[in-house]
Design an enzyme around this catalytic site. Sequence first.
Site, mmCIF file in Angstrom:
data_model
loop_
_atom_site.group_PDB
_atom_site.id
_atom_site.type_symbol
_atom_site.label_atom_id
_atom_site.label_comp_id
_atom_site.label_asym_id
_atom_site.label_seq_id
_atom_site.Cartn_x
_atom_site.Cartn_y
_atom_site.Cartn_z
ATOM 1 N N SER A 216 0.903 -1.070 0.203
ATOM 2 C CA SER A 216 -0.188 0.149 0.020
ATOM 3 C C SER A 216 0.639 1.288 -0.150
ATOM 4 C CB SER A 216 -0.859 -0.205 1.201
ATOM 5 O OG SER A 216 -1.921 1.085 1.021
ATOM 6 N N THR A 217 0.785 2.061 1.099
ATOM 7 C CA THR A 217 1.532 3.340 1.071
ATOM 8 C C THR A 217 2.940 3.161 0.798
ATOM 9 O OG1 THR A 217 -0.106 4.131 2.750
ATOM 10 C CG2 THR A 217 1.822 5.379 2.489
ATOM 11 N N HIS A 243 -2.612 -0.783 -3.324
ATOM 12 C CA HIS A 243 -3.917 -0.226 -3.287
ATOM 13 C C HIS A 243 -3.632 1.230 -4.100
ATOM 14 C CE1 HIS A 243 -4.346 -1.766 1.096
ATOM 15 N NE2 HIS A 243 -4.788 -2.532 0.188
ATOM 16 N N MET A 336 -0.253 1.276 5.295
ATOM 17 C CA MET A 336 -0.751 1.652 6.535
ATOM 18 C C MET A 336 -2.157 0.554 6.884
ATOM 19 S SD MET A 336 -2.425 5.304 8.148
ATOM 20 C CE MET A 336 -0.821 6.126 8.121
ATOM 21 N N ASP A 339 -4.585 -4.599 6.142
ATOM 22 C CA ASP A 339 -4.864 -5.399 4.937
ATOM 23 C C ASP A 339 -4.134 -6.302 4.641
ATOM 24 O OD1 ASP A 339 -6.837 -6.023 3.002
ATOM 25 O OD2 ASP A 339 -5.747 -4.709 1.486
#
Length: 400
Positions: A216-217, A243, A336, A339
């Site tokens: 993700s991030t 993401h 973050m 997930d």
Amino acid sequence: MDDISVMLCDDSALMRNLIGRIVDDTVGFKVIGKAENGLDLLEKLKTLSPDVILLDIEMPKMTGVQFLEKRRELKIDIPVIVLSSIAVEGANVTMKCLELGASDFITKPGGSSISINIADVSGQIIECISSYGGDYAKKKGRKIYEPDFFNHQIKLKESNRLLQKKRGEDLSKVPPLSKNDIETLAAWKPLVSKKPVTITPARDGGRIEIIAIGISTGGPNALREMFKDLDPNLKQPILVVQHMPAGFTAEFAESLNHICPIPVSEAKDGEVIMNHHIYIAPGNYHMYVVHRPIGNAIKLSQDEQRNGHRPSVDVLFESIAANYENRALGVIMTGMGRDGAAQLAEMRKKGAWTLGQDQASSIVYGMPKVAFELGAVQKQVPLSKMAQEVNQLASEHLYR
């Protein structure tokens, strides 16, 4: 605690005001300067030292792309978050920004440079500033709040946002934190790391038939760094959930395809999974594996979000655990939240091989941290060695 200092660069005075309010209303952030275009920004950076820059793309005199080119030339290392209304229509421009060194991007909702709906992405703004700006501030030796503190604020603000909608209030305004919210934040304490749970797999790890990655991030640049070092002879297919919003993943896959020795493409519904190929989940679609007699295939769906995301890493990992059991490698990287953590643990229980990015190299040690604490991660690996570790495991446990 020190504030994360933020510089805003946008040619719209309204946007500078709206975004500035989101930043200044977040405990732990502070706007230290605003610029109207890239030239103005360069001039102000001579006297100001922000921890992160929020940068528009389409501006007069010097565009965001031109600023990033100049930033690279001048060796400015301050992280840049691209925030622009043209990003959806010009995904290739956004990918160009990432190639030029931007850390991440956020799209202004509504497709207008003076969108009053900027509050809709306030959570993303807070997450990116706390992640990239926070990482930069820490490297300069400053003491700032942990990511969990800002994640808590995002949840508080989202709760207030839902109340706004129910009451029919003006959604162009981000409600300030209530007295109760401020008291809650004042009482906040860093989460204590838990001792990892011990998982005893049902069977030993087998031959690796597939590799699944959740991220993700910090993901766009992390995947660029990792993929360029993958073994050109790696046989297994790789499925990736990053993401990312709809409209970007095709361009993102294409940008990775230019630097990766293995073909990379955006996944398509129903396509048979081929060896020696990397598939990127499309934005706004879950991606998972289904069994077919002619060979396992990719399935896409727009089912409800999981863990606040679509695509969700958990959805992919769940299908990998069900279809491959101990014949897979799962990798969870910077991001973050949580997930992917629970279903990576399920993969591990079935005997799959698993890796997690370590804290030092993660922009946000959230997803890999939760996975580690759940006992899902066999080995923590720095980003600089992730490709090497995947190459080695895939080669040593190559299926026949």
